[in-house]
Design an enzyme around this catalytic site. Structure first.
Site, PDB file in Angstrom:
ATOM      1  N   LYS A 177       0.846  -1.196   0.000  1.00 44.72           N
ATOM      2  CA  LYS A 177       0.000   0.000   0.000  1.00 44.72           C
ATOM      3  C   LYS A 177       0.884   1.249   0.000  1.00 44.72           C
ATOM      4  CE  LYS A 177      -1.927   2.859   2.705  1.00 44.72           C
ATOM      5  NZ  LYS A 177      -1.814   4.064   1.869  1.00 44.72           N
ATOM      6  N   GLU A 252       9.960   1.019  10.373  1.00 47.49           N
ATOM      7  CA  GLU A 252      10.998   2.031  10.087  1.00 47.49           C
ATOM      8  C   GLU A 252      10.322   3.370  10.271  1.00 47.49           C
ATOM      9  OE1 GLU A 252      14.090   1.379   9.421  1.00 47.49           O
ATOM     10  OE2 GLU A 252      13.979  -0.766   9.040  1.00 47.49           O
ATOM     11  N   CYS A 286      13.502  10.727   6.814  1.00 48.69           N
ATOM     12  CA  CYS A 286      13.478  10.205   8.176  1.00 48.69           C
ATOM     13  C   CYS A 286      14.802  10.464   8.876  1.00 48.69           C
ATOM     14  CB  CYS A 286      13.180   8.718   8.147  1.00 48.69           C
ATOM     15  SG  CYS A 286      14.224   7.808   7.019  1.00 48.69           S
TER      16      CYS A 286
HETATM   17  P1  NAD Z   1       2.453   8.193   7.807  1.00 53.61           P
HETATM   18  O1  NAD Z   1       2.739   7.426   9.027  1.00 53.61           O
HETATM   19  O2  NAD Z   1       1.454   9.267   7.852  1.00 53.61           O
HETATM   20  O3  NAD Z   1       1.989   7.224   6.618  1.00 53.61           O
HETATM   21  C1  NAD Z   1       2.783   6.145   6.201  1.00 53.61           C
HETATM   22  C2  NAD Z   1       1.888   5.105   5.547  1.00 53.61           C
HETATM   23  O4  NAD Z   1       1.014   4.557   6.545  1.00 53.61           O
HETATM   24  C3  NAD Z   1       0.974   5.657   4.453  1.00 53.61           C
HETATM   25  O5  NAD Z   1       0.877   4.710   3.409  1.00 53.61           O
HETATM   26  C4  NAD Z   1      -0.365   5.801   5.165  1.00 53.61           C
HETATM   27  O6  NAD Z   1      -1.455   5.725   4.291  1.00 53.61           O
HETATM   28  C5  NAD Z   1      -0.329   4.604   6.088  1.00 53.61           C
HETATM   29  N1  NAD Z   1      -1.194   4.705   7.271  1.00 53.61           N
HETATM   30  C6  NAD Z   1      -1.640   5.814   7.902  1.00 53.61           C
HETATM   31  N2  NAD Z   1      -2.415   5.482   8.948  1.00 53.61           N
HETATM   32  C7  NAD Z   1      -2.460   4.134   8.991  1.00 53.61           C
HETATM   33  C8  NAD Z   1      -3.073   3.185   9.862  1.00 53.61           C
HETATM   34  N3  NAD Z   1      -3.806   3.563  10.901  1.00 53.61           N
HETATM   35  N4  NAD Z   1      -2.892   1.878   9.624  1.00 53.61           N
HETATM   36  C9  NAD Z   1      -2.128   1.468   8.592  1.00 53.61           C
HETATM   37  N5  NAD Z   1      -1.535   2.313   7.725  1.00 53.61           N
HETATM   38  C10 NAD Z   1      -1.690   3.633   7.924  1.00 53.61           C
HETATM   39  O7  NAD Z   1       3.871   8.752   7.305  1.00 53.61           O
HETATM   40  P2  NAD Z   1       4.160   9.749   6.101  1.00 53.61           P
HETATM   41  O8  NAD Z   1       3.705  11.111   6.511  1.00 53.61           O
HETATM   42  O9  NAD Z   1       3.691   9.171   4.807  1.00 53.61           O
HETATM   43  O10 NAD Z   1       5.757   9.689   6.038  1.00 53.61           O
HETATM   44  C11 NAD Z   1       6.564  10.416   6.869  1.00 53.61           C
HETATM   45  C12 NAD Z   1       7.084   9.590   8.020  1.00 53.61           C
HETATM   46  O11 NAD Z   1       7.773   8.444   7.531  1.00 53.61           O
HETATM   47  C13 NAD Z   1       8.097  10.334   8.855  1.00 53.61           C
HETATM   48  O12 NAD Z   1       7.817  10.136  10.219  1.00 53.61           O
HETATM   49  C14 NAD Z   1       9.415   9.684   8.491  1.00 53.61           C
HETATM   50  O13 NAD Z   1      10.406   9.783   9.471  1.00 53.61           O
HETATM   51  C15 NAD Z   1       9.000   8.284   8.222  1.00 53.61           C
HETATM   52  N6  NAD Z   1       9.983   7.587   7.384  1.00 53.61           N
HETATM   53  C16 NAD Z   1      10.824   6.678   7.986  1.00 53.61           C
HETATM   54  C17 NAD Z   1      11.810   6.031   7.233  1.00 53.61           C
HETATM   55  C18 NAD Z   1      12.762   5.046   7.886  1.00 53.61           C
HETATM   56  O14 NAD Z   1      13.372   4.276   7.162  1.00 53.61           O
HETATM   57  N7  NAD Z   1      12.891   5.026   9.193  1.00 53.61           N
HETATM   58  C19 NAD Z   1      11.930   6.292   5.865  1.00 53.61           C
HETATM   59  C20 NAD Z   1      11.057   7.205   5.296  1.00 53.61           C
HETATM   60  C21 NAD Z   1      10.087   7.849   6.065  1.00 53.61           C
END
Ligand code: NAD
Length: 499
Positions: A177, A252, A286
Site C-alpha cells: 500500500k 521504520e 526520516c
Molecule cells: P504516515 O505514518 O502518515 O503514513 C505512512 C503510511 O502509513 C501511508 O501509506 C499511510 O497511508 C499509512 N497509514 C496511515 N495510517 C495508517 C493506519 N492507521 N494503519 C495502517 N496504515 C496507515 O507517514 P508519512 O507522513 O507518509 O511519512 C513520513 C514519516 O515516515 C516520517 O515520520 C518519516 O520519518 C518516516 N519515514 C521513515 C523512514 C525510515 O526508514 N525510518 C523512511 C522514510 C520515512
C-alpha cells in the site's frame, strides 16, 4: 490525466464501488492522476490472492536463481523507463528533478543489489550444534508468508523497492500500500511487475487511505508480517493492530537526528554537510539532520555561514534543474510544518532565516516553505524533540563533547547521527556513544545496500538492507535429525514412557 486501478491477482481492476481519489501536484495544486480508492474489502481480496499465491503457487519454492532473475528484470525495466519515472516522481511528490533522478537510479540499483543478495543460501548446517552418532542439525530460512507492506510519501519508488525486493527474494508474497499522497510511481511499478511475468498474486498493489486500506492490511488475519515505513505514531497503531494475530513486524519510523560538529571540524565541508543533512528533499527525510549541535566557540561563525548559503538556495518549480528546494508534499504537511515554526518562535528560539512561504510568483500556488534556521534552540523544546519533517533546522549550542553526546541522546528517537571532526579517533569515540542505528563521520544521508539501516528507540524495530534486512523476511526453522537410531540409548524417554 493518468488513471490508475488496483493491481490485484495479476489484473488491473476498479475498487469496490468504483471509488476514486486524486493525486495532486504540490507545485501548483493541479490534479495529475486519479487512483482507485481501495477499501477494506479490496484489501481482503488482495490478501486472499497473496495467500493463495503463497500457499499454492510456485513462488515460495522457486529456486533462488529464478526469483533473483525475475527481480533483476524489474530493475532493468526501471532503468529502461527512468525518464518517465523521474518526471512522474517530480509531479507527484514535489521532489526536485535532481533528487528524483538519483532516486530512480538508486531504486533500480538497490533492486539489482537485492537480487544479488537473494542468491545467497541463508540456510545453515549448524555444524557446531551437530554431533556424529547423536544428531545432525540444520537451520532452514523460510519465507514468512504474506507480507503487508505500507510505505510513506517521501521516497515513493525507493520505499516500494526497499520492501518488495527483500520480501520477494526471500520467497514471500506481498500486498503493497503506497502513500495516498504519492501513489503514481508505485502504480507504474505495477505495470513493470506485470510485464516481467511474476505469477499472479505474488505482488498486489492497493492504493488508498491509511485509516482505511492501510489499517485493513495491518489488521488482516491472513497477513503474516507487516513491513512498515512511516511516522512513529502510525507505527504504534500498526503494532497494536498486529498484536491481534501476533504478526511479525518491521517498523521504520521517524527521527530527530543529531548532527554534532566538533571544534576541529573542516568548517566549509561541515557547513555544506549540515545544509545537505537537513534541506535534502525539503527536510522530508526520516534521517534528516534536523538538530545541529555546534560548539559554543565556533557557533556564531558557523551559523552565519549556514544562513548565507541557505539564503542562496533556489526555492521553486522542482522540474527546473536549477531548483534546490521544491514544495513539501501536501497542504497538510505545509500547515503542519508552519505550525512548528510558530511554536519555535513562541518557545523562544531565534529565527535566523526563512520561516515563511517565499513571495515569488513561481511559488504562489504551491506548498512552499523557505529553508528555515532557528538558533539558540533549547533541546527540550518542541522543535528540538518532535519530528517536523520539513525544511527547518534547530541549532543547539554545547559546551563540551560530553554535553553534545548527552544532548544528542536526549531524544525519544534514534535513527541516525553524525560527527564532523578531522580527528578520526575522536569522531569514532563520539560515534560509539550515539544511540542511533546509523552514524556518519564527516558525511550524511549516504546509505549502503550491504549495511543494515534502521532505528534505535522509537525510530523503529528491525533493519532494512544487507543480510540483516533480508533475514527480516524469513522464519528460522531448526530441523533436528536423529543419528542415534535406537530406543535403548534414549534414556530421556524413561522420564515418562514405561520401558
Ligand atoms: P504516515 O505514518 O502518515 O503514513 C505512512 C503510511 O502509513 C501511508 O501509506 C499511510 O497511508 C499509512 N497509514 C496511515 N495510517 C495508517 C493506519 N492507521 N494503519 C495502517 N496504515 C496507515 O507517514 P508519512 O507522513 O507518509 O511519512 C513520513 C514519516 O515516515 C516520517 O515520520 C518519516 O520519518 C518516516 N519515514 C521513515 C523512514 C525510515 O526508514 N525510518 C523512511 C522514510 C520515512
Amino acid at each position: 490525466m493518468r488513471e490508475y486501478k488496483l493491481y490485484l491477482n495479476g489484473k488491473f481492476i476498479d475498487a469496490e464501488g468504483r471509488k476514486l481519489f486524486s493525486g495532486i501536484n504540490p507545485h501548483n495544486q493541479e490534479v495529475i492522476a486519479s487512483f482507485a480508492q481501495g477499501s477494506a474489502g479490496d484489501v481482503s481480496k488482495a490478501v486472499t490472492a497473496a495467500r493463495n499465491a503463497f500457499d499454492n503457487g510456485p513462488w515460495p519454492t522457486m529456486s533462488r536463481e529464478d526469483r533473483s532473475a525475475l527481480v533483476k528484470a524489474i530493475s532493468d525495466r526501471i532503468n529502461e523507463n527512468s525518464k518517465m519515472l523521474v518526471e512522474l516522481e517530480v509531479l507527484d511528490s514535489g521532489s526536485t528533478i535532481r533528487k528524483a533522478k538519483e532516486d530512480v537510479y538508486l531504486s533500480a540499483r538497490n533492486l539489482a543489489q537485492f537480487a544479488k543478495l537473494g542468491l545467497q543460501d541463508l540456510n545453515d548446517p549448524l555444524d557446531g550444534a551437530s554431533r556424529a552418532g547423536f544428531s545432525r542439525n540444520l537451520l532452514l530460512r523460510e519465507p514468512i508468508g504474506v507480507v503487508g507492506a505500507i510505505i510513506p510519501f517521501n521516497f515513493p519508488l525507493k520505499m516500494a523497492i526497499w520492501k518488495l525486493g527483500p520480501a520477494l527474494l526471500a520467497g514471500n508474497t506481498v500486498v503493497l500500500k503506497p502513500s495516498e499522497d504519492t501513489s503514481v510511481t508505485a502504480m507504474e511499478l505495477a505495470n513493470m511487475i506485470d510485464a516481467v511475468g511474476l505469477p499472479p498474486g505474488v505482488v498486489n498493489i492497493i492504493t488508498g487511505y491509511g485509516h482505511e486500506a492501510g489499517a485493513a492490511l495491518a489488521n488482516h488475519p491472513l497477513v503474516d508480517k507487516v513491513a512498515f515505513t512511516g511516522s512513529t505514531a502510525t507505527g504504534q497503531s500498526i503494532m497494536q493492530a498486529a498484536a491481534g494475530t501476533l504478526k511479525k513486524l518491521t517498523l521504520e519510523c521517524g527521527g530527530k537526528s543529531a548532527n554534532i560538529v566538533l571544534e576541529d571540524a573542516d568548517m566549509p565541508m561541515a557547513v555544506d554537510g549540515a545544509l545537505y543533512a537537513i534541506f535534502y528533499h525539503q527536510g522530508q527525510c526520516c534521517e534528516a539532520g534536523s538538530r545541529l549541535l555546534l560548539p559554543e566557540s565556533r557557533a556564531d561563525e558557523f551559523v552565519d555561514q549556514l544562513i548565507q548559503k541557505a539564503q542562496r538556495m533556489k526555492v521553486g518549480d522542482p522540474m527546473n534543474t536549477a531548483t534546490d528546494i521544491g514544495p513539501v508534499v501536501s497542504k497538510k504537511q505545509h500547515d503542519r510544518v508552519m505550525s512548528f515554526i510558530e511554536k519555535g518562535k513562541k518557545e523562544g528560539a531565534t529565527l535566523r532565516t526563512g520561516g515563511k512561504k517565499p513571495s515569488s510568483e513561481e511559488c504562489a500556488n504551491g506548498y512552499y516553505i523557505e529553508p528555515t534556521i532557528f538558533d539558540h534552540v533549547d533541546n527540550t523544546s518542541t522543535i528540538a524533540q518532535e519530528e517536523i519533517f520539513g525544511p527547518v533546522l534547530s541549532v543547539i549550542r554545547y559546551k563540551t563533547i560530553e554535553d553534545a553526546v548527552r544532548l544528542a541522546n536526549e531524544s525519544s528517537y534514534g535513527l541516525a547521527g553524525g560527527v564532523w571532526s578531522k580527528d578520526a579517533e575522536k569522531a569514532m569515540s563520539v560515534a560509539r556513544k550515539l544511540r542511533a542505528g546509523t552514524v556518519w563521520i564527516n558525511e550524511w544521508h549516504l546509505l549502503n545496500e550491504r549495511a543494515p539501516f534502521g532505528g534505535y528507540k522509537q525510530s523503529g524495530i528491525g533493519r532494512e538492507f544487507g543480510l540483516d534486512g533480508l533475514k527480516e523476511y524469513t522464519e528460522s526453522k531448526h530441523v533436528h535429525i536423529d543419528e542415534i537410531g535406537s530406543r535403548e540409548k534414549k534414556a530421556w524417554y524413561d522420564t515418562v514412557v514405561p520401558k
